[in-house]
Design an enzyme around this catalytic site. Structure first.
Site, PDB file in Angstrom:
ATOM      1  N   ASP A   1       0.800  -1.217   0.000  1.00 22.41           N
ATOM      2  CA  ASP A   1       0.000   0.000   0.000  1.00 22.41           C
ATOM      3  C   ASP A   1       0.832   1.266   0.000  1.00 22.41           C
ATOM      4  O   ASP A   1       0.308   2.357  -0.154  1.00 22.41           O
ATOM      5  CB  ASP A   1      -0.848   0.044   1.279  1.00 22.41           C
ATOM      6  CG  ASP A   1      -2.135  -0.718   1.116  1.00 22.41           C
ATOM      7  OD1 ASP A   1      -2.510  -0.989  -0.026  1.00 22.41           O
ATOM      8  OD2 ASP A   1      -2.747  -1.041   2.144  1.00 22.41           O
TER       9      ASP A   1
HETATM   10  C1  BGC Z   1       0.532   1.580   6.152  1.00 24.31           C
HETATM   11  C2  BGC Z   1       0.216   0.312   5.407  1.00 24.31           C
HETATM   12  C3  BGC Z   1      -1.276   0.162   5.273  1.00 24.31           C
HETATM   13  C4  BGC Z   1      -1.857   1.414   4.633  1.00 24.31           C
HETATM   14  C5  BGC Z   1      -3.350   1.365   4.471  1.00 24.31           C
HETATM   15  C6  BGC Z   1      -0.141   2.737   5.477  1.00 24.31           C
HETATM   16  O1  BGC Z   1       0.107   3.896   6.199  1.00 24.31           O
HETATM   17  O2  BGC Z   1       1.916   1.760   6.222  1.00 24.31           O
HETATM   18  O3  BGC Z   1       0.786  -0.793   6.073  1.00 24.31           O
HETATM   19  O4  BGC Z   1      -1.581  -0.948   4.498  1.00 24.31           O
HETATM   20  O5  BGC Z   1      -1.519   2.552   5.374  1.00 24.31           O
HETATM   21  O6  BGC Z   1      -4.010   1.535   5.664  1.00 24.31           O
HETATM   22  C1  NOJ Z   2      -1.183  -3.594   5.762  1.00 26.48           C
HETATM   23  C2  NOJ Z   2      -2.431  -3.775   4.993  1.00 26.48           C
HETATM   24  O1  NOJ Z   2      -3.416  -4.310   5.819  1.00 26.48           O
HETATM   25  C3  NOJ Z   2      -2.268  -4.676   3.829  1.00 26.48           C
HETATM   26  O2  NOJ Z   2      -3.428  -4.659   3.069  1.00 26.48           O
HETATM   27  C4  NOJ Z   2      -1.068  -4.283   3.021  1.00 26.48           C
HETATM   28  O3  NOJ Z   2      -0.917  -5.245   2.017  1.00 26.48           O
HETATM   29  C5  NOJ Z   2       0.164  -4.193   3.851  1.00 26.48           C
HETATM   30  N1  NOJ Z   2      -0.059  -3.285   4.922  1.00 26.48           N
HETATM   31  C6  NOJ Z   2       1.402  -3.787   3.064  1.00 26.48           C
HETATM   32  O4  NOJ Z   2       1.400  -2.438   2.760  1.00 26.48           O
END
Ligand code: BGC
Ligand code: NOJ
Length: 827
Positions: free
Chosen positions: A484
């Protein structure tokens, strides 16, 4: 350093000091009512949706930490203490917290009074039941006071924490004997209320927070407890709470047991009130209270809970040479899989429960680790998820567990999302042999009038990728893929723009995201997930369609080799400028973990030795004693073309943190490639039971995975390289739970459900002599013995089923047969 120990026989982690390096929590409830509870009884409860139906209030990121919970206060002639130490924090003579399967038992002792409090959420029950056993272990008769305490949340946890001008004037309660009711907005638009009861008479109560605590006091010194007397306050606005007050006298050796119920009730609109039109109709509440109003009933509920978990955890058990592995596989990893299945990424001590509901990719992956436990629930979930898909294969990225509707604030266009649906549906069929899921009429965007069979959802998922390729024939990255934080269409230079949802105007005309940026990870995931779709089609006799899909997979593999093989590993993306990311040519972030495992497991370029080369590069550049970092070298500056990933200091989260979720993909890939030693090494670097000894460094719970562990680059930015290296964060709600369950059970131990039956093909450390496993599968019990006389990592030399030799490594399935005795010899 350890802060407790595993009690495997009871399936408990026993915490022996309240001062753990972080609150160590447990989850109660597996159906509609959930509670989070820390080792000092902090936490909160909610019904189905941690945002929309929050029952009790919690203070995230508070000082001191972990404030808000269900607290019992004892005032023993001026000495005030809690059985769980917090919030008063009087030094206890004895303390113990046992987190078990769906229950938590906290015991404290002070000056001869022992208080044991057990918390659990019974099966088919919308409430938390608490039993308090007070025992006088001293030598004199003693009279002391007990106060209970819970603080109500005004239902919508988000509104509750910001709309004070309204909220301070809405709170309402009702008191009926020993039952304290919370009914804010019940008269108006809500058909639900909550209550807190005790199975005995009380000597007073409080329902108004300021009267109980005092405006200038805290949870650690509530005025009513100091005064040793409840005020019988009646909340009207402000902050409604529930606190029972009871005087207790115990002779030496004598005990008193009280059972409390914190419940949630929904009422039919026409039955909400008694005849006066304003008093709560308590019929349902009373029935709930009666269900657990004696210690015997409490015990019976606990027994039922134990039987439930005995059954679930009896589906797959192993005995290996390493008891840490057994403890992970047989108990804690499976337990965590249930929790992640239920809660996705919504409510933990790091997820506030107000931001995220169920994630499309997250929940599909959670199914992979859970499906063997309760396949019917997995099926229901898969259908819910697929119902938030669009006819073009795209989907809402998240949906609310309460309404089951997609979350329009986040929207869609995450490039990996649809592929996980292929994996979850396949996992369900492989587990159950129930192909009928493919026929289930499943809506798009929750609109039943446009429903299509699930098979069609798989098709649109598959072609969502095929129809959205970039210049190199690789899948468009869109908003982001699994990571993400790689946001190739954001180019954000203004604070406050969400990396996940903001689209730079320069891509507006292109539909919101770059048509240049491509994801190698999604390409590899496509070649890994896609063959499942092909097999499904073949099974259905749709050979032409299968061949067509296979062609797309082959093409993708070719494109990956032509445009995304960097010589020693696969690179990560083409960014929106068409530049490589995750390549040797880059200044930083030269190698990324995510595409590698899926590419290896799909044999991309295997004839050119890509698998072993890549694994060697991973070992050299990404591995550390605490796990594999996500990328290397870490980014040390902000790259506007990459987005959020480069906003984290190196070593944290997606910027070279040890992101445990994707470690599992490498564990699987190493096992797949026959590198059992390497696979197990990576497994043991991050498996919680293995981190127990270094809990002072790891900090989070030694019985569950967290999302990340500080990487080797942590602290480099501030000249303190290695600071927080090995420190866990974001425990509990992570895809690591499901994927590591898959990694250890299916890839390392090799007990793998397949479309045609159960396959056994381990990939273990060469020095092991073997192991045994029991697996319940499609109505039969499989007793499996693995022998490794020649000390190899992988390779089934022979398989015997009930004494008869069998070719290959899939156990032939015989209709109606209930027991299989299987001996596999490696060699
Ligand atoms: C986090 C990710 C997460 C994304 C969506 C980001 O700030 O680092 O791990 O998946 O937000 O919530
Ligand atoms: C946490 C999120 O829940 C997941 O959807 C995502 O793939 C990982 N972070 C990696 O960014």
């Amino acid at each position: 350093m350890k802060f407790g120990y595993f009690d495997d026989a009871n399936r408990e982690y026993v915490i022996t000091t309240p001062r753990t390096p972080y609150p160590w929590i447990n989850y109660l409830g597996t159906q509609g009512f959930f509670s989070l509870i820390s080792n000092t009884a902090g936490g909160y409860s909610f019904y189905k949706d941690a945002r929309l139906r929050r029952i009790t209030r919690y203070r995230y990121n508070n000082v001191p930490i972990d404030m808000g919970g269900r607290y019992f206060y004892i005032n023993d002639n001026g000495i005030i203490w809690n059985p769980g130490w917090s919030p008063v924090k009087t030094e206890l003579d004895e303390y113990e917290c046992r987190h078990g399967m769906g229950y938590t038992k906290i015991t404290g002792k002070k000056n001869g009074i022992k208080a044991q409090v057990t918390f659990f959420v019974p099966q088919d029950f919308d409430g938390e039941v608490q039993q308090v056993v007070l025992t006088n272990e001293g030598s004199f008769e003693n009279t002391f006071s007990l106060f209970s305490f819970a603080e109500w949340c005004l239902w919508d946890a988000q509104d509750d924490s910001n709309n004070f001008q309204r909220n301070f004037s809405t709170g309402r309660v009702e008191v009926d004997g020993s039952v304290l009711y919370h009914k804010t907005e019940y008269r108006d638009r809500r058909n639900h209320f909550a209550f807190y009861s005790v199975n005995d008479t009380i000597d007073g109560y409080d329902t108004d927070r300021d009267s109980f605590i005092g405006l200038y006091n805290g949870f650690n010194n509530p005025e009513a407890v100091l005064a040793d007397k409840a005020t019988n306050s009646f909340a009207d606005g402000w902050a409604p709470i529930a606190s029972h007050f009871k005087k207790i006298t115990l002779k030496p050796g004598e005990s008193k047991t009280l059972v409390f119920v914190l419940g949630y009730v929904e009422m039919p609109v026409d039955q909400k009130f008694e005849a006066d039109g304003k008093t709560i109709n308590k019929v349902k509440a009373k029935a709930m209270i009666e269900k657990y109003d004696t210690p015997e009933k409490f015990e019976a509920g606990m027994k039922e809970l134990k039987a439930y978990w005995d059954k679930l955890l009896g589906i797959f058990t192993v005995t290996t040479p390493d008891d840490k592995v057994d403890r992970m596989v047989n108990i804690w990893n499976q337990y965590q899989c249930m929790v992640t299945f239920n809660l996705s990424r919504s409510a933990s001590y790091f997820e506030s429960g107000i931001g995220r509901g169920m994630g499309f990719r997250d929940s599909n992956q959670d199914v992979l680790g859970f499906v063997h436990q309760i396949p019917d629930r997995a099926k229901e979930r898969i259908i819910d998820i697929a119902s938030t898909q669009f006819p073009d294969g795209g989907c809402y990225h998240q949906y609310s567990p309460l309404t089951k509707k997609g979350n329009a604030d986040i929207g869609g266009d995450f490039s990996d999302d649809p592929l996980w649906l292929i994996l979850s549906v396949s996992a369900y069929i492989k587990e159950t042999g129930d192909w009928s899921i493919l026929d289930v009429m499943t809506p798009y965007d929750n609109d039943m009038s446009v429903a299509q069979p699930m098979l069609e959802h798989l098709k649109v998922s598959f072609y969502r990728i095929v129809n959205n390729l970039g210049p190199h024939g690789l899948p468009l990255a869109m908003r982001a893929d699994w990571n993400d934080c790689i946001n190739l269409s954001c180019f954000s230079d203004t604070p406050g723009e969400s990396f996940q949802t903001y689209t730079n105007p320069k891509f507006a005309a292109e539909g919101g995201y770059s048509k240049i940026a491509e994801s190698v990870m999604v390409a590899a995931l496509f070649t890994y997930a896609g063959p499942n779709y092909v097999e499904i089609l073949k099974h259905l006799g749709k050979d032409d369609e299968a061949a067509k899909a296979q062609e797309e997979i082959d093409k993708m593999k070719k494109n990956i080799m032509e445009s995304a093989w960097d010589g020693d590993w696969f690179f990560r993306e083409y960014d929106a400028n068409g530049e490589k990311m995750g390549s040797k040519e880059c200044e930083e972030g030269q190698i990324f973990i995510e595409p590698q495992g899926f590419a290896i497991m799909s044999d991309v370029g295997k004839d050119q030795g890509t698998d072993l080369k890549t694994l060697a590069a991973i070992d050299e550049r990404l591995n550390t004693k605490f796990g594999l970092v996500l990328n290397n070298p870490a980014y040390t500056k902000y790259y506007i073309q990459y987005g959020e990933i480069s906003t984290y200091p190196g070593g944290y989260k997606e910027n070279a943190g040890i992101f445990t979720h994707n470690n599992a993909w490498i564990i699987c890939a190493a096992a797949y490639a026959g590198q059992g030693d390497q696979a197990f090494k990576y497994y043991s670097e991050i498996a919680p039971a293995f981190t127990e000894e270094t809990s002072d460094i790891h900090k989070t719970e030694p019985y569950v995975y967290g999302q990340m562990i500080g990487g080797k680059d942590a602290g480099a930015d501030i000249g303190q390289t290695g600071k927080n290296f090995g420190q866990g964060k974001n425990s509990w709600l992570t895809g690591t739970a499901a994927w590591n369950m898959v990694a250890i059970s299916q890839y390392i131990l090799g007990v793998q459900p397949d479309f045609d039956g159960l396959k056994v093909d381990p990939s273990i450390p060469h020095d092991g002599d073997g192991f045994t496993a029991t697996r319940k599968f499609r109505g039969a019990t499989y007793n499996i013995t693995i022998k490794n006389p020649n000390h190899v990592c992988k390779g089934v030399a022979s398989m015997e089923v009930d004494g008869a030799k069998v070719d290959g490594c899939i156990i032939p399935y015989t209709e109606g047969k209930t027991e299989y005795n299987v001996v596999v010899t490696l060699g």
